[in-house]
Design an enzyme around this catalytic site. Structure first.
Site, PDB file in Angstrom:
ATOM      1  N   HIS A 164     -21.330 -12.955 -18.113  1.00 39.74           N
ATOM      2  CA  HIS A 164     -21.703 -13.647 -19.081  1.00 39.74           C
ATOM      3  C   HIS A 164     -20.403 -14.391 -19.702  1.00 39.74           C
ATOM      4  CE1 HIS A 164     -25.610 -11.893 -18.512  1.00 39.74           C
ATOM      5  NE2 HIS A 164     -25.756 -13.014 -18.772  1.00 39.74           N
ATOM      6  N   CYS A 179     -31.867 -20.809 -11.942  1.00 42.29           N
ATOM      7  CA  CYS A 179     -31.396 -21.130 -13.250  1.00 42.29           C
ATOM      8  C   CYS A 179     -30.014 -20.142 -13.290  1.00 42.29           C
ATOM      9  CB  CYS A 179     -32.012 -20.988 -14.576  1.00 42.29           C
ATOM     10  SG  CYS A 179     -32.477 -19.344 -14.691  1.00 42.29           S
ATOM     11  N   ASP A 204     -28.171 -12.055 -11.474  1.00 36.75           N
ATOM     12  CA  ASP A 204     -28.723 -10.997 -11.589  1.00 36.75           C
ATOM     13  C   ASP A 204     -29.324 -10.422 -10.165  1.00 36.75           C
ATOM     14  OD1 ASP A 204     -27.872  -9.457 -13.976  1.00 36.75           O
ATOM     15  OD2 ASP A 204     -29.445 -10.869 -15.079  1.00 36.75           O
ATOM     16  N   GLU A 220     -35.330 -12.063 -10.806  1.00 38.44           N
ATOM     17  CA  GLU A 220     -33.820 -11.876 -10.833  1.00 38.44           C
ATOM     18  C   GLU A 220     -33.679 -10.121 -10.388  1.00 38.44           C
ATOM     19  OE1 GLU A 220     -31.909 -12.518 -14.672  1.00 38.44           O
ATOM     20  OE2 GLU A 220     -33.569 -11.854 -15.825  1.00 38.44           O
TER      21      GLU A 220
END
Ligand code: PEP
Ligand code: MG
Length: 580
Positions: A198, A512, A465, A441
């Site tokens: 992240h 995404c 993920d 995910e």
């Protein structure tokens, strides 16, 4: 001496600037150059903040509550002594003058020197006193930032083209990265970290060149050294010679011209050469990212990572504060869809206080995302009410992260019904037909898709993920970063099957994760049937250009060939052919 370090490119572009060595604490403050005429005033601002902090300590000592622990008074005295030490009361003043630096930065710089010395002390009690130094300094920082001058200075750090600062750190958390949004740094480089961590994702959203996994940058680079961050190749050039510098300046100009050219595509609808429309959405972390998404021509927000509202603070954002943030985005996007993902806290996005910061044996597989929300109904309900209220102001959708079990969806739908009922009781309006989607995910969700599809309005594939959990590699760990492979046949099979099953079942599906903004993957995903991509805004226009130059029939055949290939070398060969 000039040398080059190799790392993993995280965010494209090239930047030239001066090294600014940081640790987490120092990131809390901006660093900017104070004009010569304002130096005396800056020193006075520092002195005044010191005095305010000392006065507060006196005041606290004078009013110690009777039930306070006996050592409380002694700690206040200790903090006063610390602030009186010339290392903190005098040295920063000299630094302000010699470096023409702002007071906050000078103070934290000195604090870190002091703290480093504490680390060398053998006595554990004395070593622990570094926390007192940090707390005492925090009090002064608060006084500095609380003053009107401090705020103005933070909002307008000097960052001309020639004075750009490149942050050099051992490691940075996503929470640290969010603080970058408030400062104008030219780039950042770290010793550790994975490209889909992240931290890296936020770096991309900042649109500044960045490299992770450099291993020895923090150790080998000194404050103020000239650096070139090549975020395209993942190269860091330290003290470049004039020829190299000139070469990079030329490349920088090229990239700038390229960006200008792409801006012309802003209003062009995204469609393949044969006229198939493709939706291009933006990923955002904070409401202030929305203008950039609109500027890049986003047709909607496909992923608002709402957990970023919960970072860098000791308390939790309340219902009204969250509502304001969500409403702001919904309104700014006008009639365009806004997908609000519910709190995906945990793993590398830990909250400062509260239950998110538990030390878990394996945080990526622990109480993260929907698991955390279901374990904390009040936090979850607060967020759901805020989202529902915002749904009055635009086309809002709810997205649930990290689903693995059907009962997680069922429990969540029950919470949504409860949140609606609570709003009904308060007489507040919301979109009664709000759509609820789920992230794919975890491999379990991809493999058992029909049971999820039956209960959800839409799906969004979180490839970051999905790859992490399929290949069992921690996405934040650079030691296994080389094993992070979006082209692994297992990953491609899961992505392809999810797109196909959802499309056949009439359930809208998007990607995404970072794969959506990877230009190497655009045609492959189109060929696999993807028609909705959500990515950080800076990638939207390059991706649109790629789509505009793609003939669907060609890429469909090739995508199936890639999917059937089990030889990694052959996969790369076919991908190169597809992208030629
Ligand atoms: C993903 O996992 O791909 C995703 C989009 O979610 P995040 O990166 O926030 O975990
Ligand atoms: Mg995810």
């Amino acid at each position: 001496m000039n040398f080059v370090l190799h790392g993993h490119a995280v965010s494209g572009g090239i930047t030239v600037g001066y090294a600014h060595l940081v640790s987490t604490a120092r990131l809390e403050v901006a660093h900017y150059e104070v004009p010569a005429v304002a130096i005396d005033a800056e020193v006075r601002r520092f002195d005044q903040a010191m005095k305010t902090a000392q006065d507060e300590l006196y005041e606290l000592k004078a009013h110690i509550p009777p039930d306070a622990p006996p050592e409380f008074g002694a700690f206040l005295d200790l903090h006063r002594m610390i602030l009186n030490d010339s290392a903190l009361s005098q040295a920063p003043r000299e630094l302000i003058r010699s470096r023409r630096a702002n007071a906050e930065w000078a103070l934290v710089q000195q604090m870190e020197r002091l703290v480093e010395r504490f680390d060398e002390i053998d006595d554990p009690y004395l070593r622990e006193r570094k926390a007192d130094v940090q707390q005492a300094v925090e009090r002064v920082l608060k006084a500095l930032l609380g003053g009107a001058d401090g705020k103005a200075a933070l909002a307008e750090p000097a960052a001309s083209e020639e004075q750009k600062l490149i942050v050099v750190a051992h490691d940075l958390s996503p929470a640290d990265m969010i603080l970058f949004k408030r400062h104008r740094f030219g780039g950042f480089v770290t010793d550790v970290g994975g490209v889909t961590s992240h931290t890296a994702i936020v770096a991309r959203s900042l649109g500044i060149p960045a490299i992770v996994g450099l291993h020895h940058a923090r150790q080998t680079i000194s404050e103020g050294e000239l650096l070139i961050v090549d975020g395209v190749q993942g190269l860091l050039v330290v003290n470049p010679d004039p020829l190299v510098l000139a070469e990079y300046r030329a490349r920088q100009a090229q990239l700038k011209a390229e960006r200008q050219r792409l801006r012309q595509l802003k209003k062009t609808p995204a469609a393949t050469l044969d006229g198939t429309p493709v939706e291009l959405f933006a990923n955002i972390e904070l409401p202030q990212d929305t203008p950039e998404a609109i500027e890049a021509g986003a047709e909607g927000v496909g992923l608002f990572r709402t957990e970023f509202l919960f970072l860098n603070r000791k308390d939790l954002p309340g219902e009204d504060e969250q509502f304001e943030a969500y409403r702001q985005v919904a309104q700014a996007m006008q009639a365009r869809p806004v997908v609000l993902r519910t709190l995906d806290i945990g793993a590398d996005k830990a909250m400062s206080g509260g239950d998110g910061s538990h030390a878990m044996p394996n945080p990526a597989m622990g109480l993260r995302a929907i698991r955390f929300c279901l374990a904390e109904p009040q936090i979850f309900l607060t967020q759901l009410r805020a989202i529902l209220r915002a749904s009055q102001y635009g086309k809002v959708r709810i997205l649930l992260p990290m689903l693995a079990h059907v009962h997680e969806i069922e429990q969540t739908l029950a919470f949504i019904a409860q949140a609606k009922q609570q709003l009904d009781e308060r007489g507040l309006a919301y979109d009664r037909g709000i759509e609820v989607g789920g992230m794919v995910e975890i491999p379990a969700a991809a493999l058992a898709l029909p049971i999820f599809m039956r209960r959800l309005h839409f799906l969004s594939i979180g490839t970051n993920d999905l790859i992490q959990y399929t290949l069992a590699i921690d996405r934040t760990d650079d030691a296994v970063a080389h094993l992070y492979d979006p082209l692994h046949p297992a990953v491609l099979t899961l992505v392809a099957n999810t797109i196909q099953t959802a499309t056949r079942g009439g359930v809208p599906v998007a990607v995404c994760g970072e794969m959506a903004g990877d230009l190497q993957m655009t045609r492959l995903l189109l060929g696999l049937g993807l028609r909705n991509f959500s990515m950080h805004p800076s990638q939207l226009l390059p991706t649109k250009e790629r789509i505009l130059r793609t003939r669907l029939a060609d890429v469909q055949t090739m995508a199936q060939r890639i999917l059937r290939t089990t030889e990694p070398g052959k996969t790369l060969e076919l991908l190169a052919e597809l992208n030629a």
